[in-house]
Write an enzyme that holds these catalytic residues in place. Structure first.
Site, PDB file in Angstrom:
ATOM      1  N   ASP A 167      23.629 -10.343 -19.899  1.00 18.96           N
ATOM      2  CA  ASP A 167      22.716  -9.431 -20.604  1.00 18.96           C
ATOM      3  C   ASP A 167      22.815  -9.669 -22.112  1.00 18.96           C
ATOM      4  OD1 ASP A 167      20.918  -7.437 -21.054  1.00 18.96           O
ATOM      5  OD2 ASP A 167      22.313  -5.780 -20.673  1.00 18.96           O
TER       6      ASP A 167
ATOM      7  N   SER B 263      21.468   0.608 -26.122  1.00 20.32           N
ATOM      8  CA  SER B 263      21.518  -0.755 -25.578  1.00 20.32           C
ATOM      9  C   SER B 263      21.255  -1.800 -26.661  1.00 20.32           C
ATOM     10  CB  SER B 263      20.473  -0.916 -24.469  1.00 20.32           C
ATOM     11  OG  SER B 263      20.808  -0.143 -23.350  1.00 20.32           O
TER      12      SER B 263
END
Length: 474
Positions: free
Chosen positions: A318, A425
């Site tokens: 990610d 995030s």
């Protein structure tokens, strides 16, 4: 008769020779042009250059003596002289001042690592901070490879910045040819001769890395999930916005991390919608999410690179790189509010339960309808790998490319536990290493926000150092 003629001719020849020699003695020939330095001397103690017949004092090469030297035939000739303590301080960087007893000259006995007439030159200073105004190292070559001229060179007569300027010592100028920035230019420079013409060039001095340095301000306000923070405490924090599709304006959607002047790291899952790069905007230096900061910097995005092995189901790999758009080789300008974070060394190993920090503009808790209006920080600890497994995270997939960190304080279910949440995030998880904040993780995913004994999951940056470097190459 012939003998007398021969004697007369000899006398006339001798007289002519004498007149010629006398004429040469009265009218010696001088070389025109610049002064020749073939007879100059370099003092090995202070690394200062002196011309023929110039004299100076220097610390004794052995013991605590002081020597009087004179440049003769390209070599210094020195002998000891009596001295006394100086009547006023004249030496920098802790140098000890000694003044000649019978004349006004003085000498500085410099501590280890310093040299120069006043100990103003730092031998081991191999880079500069900011614009290099305080640089006092010994680089003397320009970016083209040319050697710098002495700041005391006669060639510089009439120039503003020379060793003869009134405040030359404060500007770092002297009887040397080391790079300096006396006029507040972009970086250290010096005078050079190019094709027999006097000009100047920037020097080949590297800029010191300031990554991971900050002016930390102790948070004054607690908030659910963390503490309100100032951007100067987290100057590598970026806010990423995207243009609205059906209405004017833009919306915030994820955090980012400044790792170099033109590159920002974030989480790949933030870009699952495959936004057009030209619809994105990165803001640096902002404390309040929607309120422009005094020192903020805004950038369009030239491109972004999602990890080719990103799994949008498990969030493995990610990570994404965003390249900021600029007309030059530089993008973000360093300030107290904007600065890069340090990337970790490949062999970095931090002890289990090391306390680290995360930051972002995310929600206060999972049920919050809005993102935080102000930047927040949270303090969490690195979990050991044995506690960062699927069985500890409700059977969710946890790979070796992930790490866990969470608030380990006790206090029951009502405790205000620190954690990342939606909107954080792509932001940083940083830990202190060698007095600099080093990027250890990228905020990736979690189960709820701030639940007891449930850590947040972060992309393990150390596994992607090669990927980052390879993709940042031109």
């Amino acid at each position: 008769m012939n003998a007398m003629r021969r004697e007369l001719v000899c006398v006339l020849l001798l007289c002519g020779a004498a007149l010629t020699l006398s004429s040469q003695e009265i009218h010696p020939r001088f070389r025109r042009g610049a002064r020749s330095y073939r007879g100059s001397c370099r003092d090995e103690k202070t690394q200062t250059l002196y011309v023929q017949n110039e004299s100076w004092l220097r610390p004794g090469l052995r013991g605590n003596r002081v020597e009087y030297c004179r440049c003769v035939g390209g070599r210094p000739q020195c002998h000891s002289v009596p001295v006394k303590s100086c009547s006023e301080p004249r030496c920098f960087n802790g140098g000890m001042c000694r003044q000649a007893l019978y004349f006004s000259d003085f000498v500085c006995q410099c501590p280890e690592g310093f040299l120069g007439k006043r100990c103003e030159i730092e031998k081991n200073e191999d880079c500069y901070f900011g614009k290099g105004l305080a640089y006092r190292g010994t680089y003397s070559l320009t970016t083209s490879g040319a050697s710098c001229l002495q700041w005391s060179s006669i060639v510089l007569t009439g120039k503003v910045y020379t060793a003869w300027k009134t405040n030359s010592q404060a500007l770092g100028l002297g009887n040397h040819n080391y790079c300096r920035n006396p006029d507040g230019d972009a970086k250290p420079w010096c005078h050079v001769l190019k094709d027999h013409k006097l000009t100047w060039e920037y020097c080949d001095v590297p800029q010191c890395s300031t990554c991971g340095l900050r002016q930390y301000k102790q948070p004054q306000f607690r908030i659910k999930g963390g503490l309100y923070a100032d951007i100067t405490s987290h100057p590598w924090q970026a806010a990423i916005f995207v243009k609205n599709r059906r209405s004017p304006g833009e919306r915030f959607f994820c955090g980012g991390i400044l790792i170099s002047s033109c590159w920002v790291l974030s989480a790949a899952h933030c870009f699952q919608e495959r936004y057009d790069p030209h619809h994105l905007r990165v803001v640096l230096g902002r404390t309040y999410r929607e309120v422009p900061g005094e020192e903020e910097q805004k950038f369009e995005v030239e491109k972004y690179i999602i990890h080719e092995a990103f799994d949008d189901d498990t969030y493995n790999n990610d990570i994404v790189l965003l390249k900021l758009q600029s007309d030059s080789l530089h993008c973000a300008q360093e300030s107290d509010a904007v600065r890069t974070v340090c990337l970790p060394e490949a062999n970095l190993q931090l002890p289990d339960w090391t306390e680290c920090e995360l930051s972002g503009y995310g929600k206060h808790e999972a049920s919050s309808p809005f993102y935080s209006e102000r930047l927040k920080e949270a303090h969490v600890r690195l979990y050991p790998s044995s506690r960062c497994t699927s069985q500890h995270l409700f059977n969710k997939t946890v790979t070796n490319n992930m790490l866990c960190a969470g608030d380990t304080r006790s206090g029951g279910n009502q405790a205000n536990l620190h954690d990342a949440c939606q909107g954080d995030s792509g932001g940083p998880l940083v830990c202190m290493k060698d007095n600099r904040m080093t990027l250890v993780g990228i905020i990736s995913w979690g189960i709820g926000c701030g639940q007891k004994d449930v850590p947040g999951i972060y992309t393990k940056v150390i596994n992607y150092l090669d990927w980052i470097q390879n993709n940042m190459r031109p």
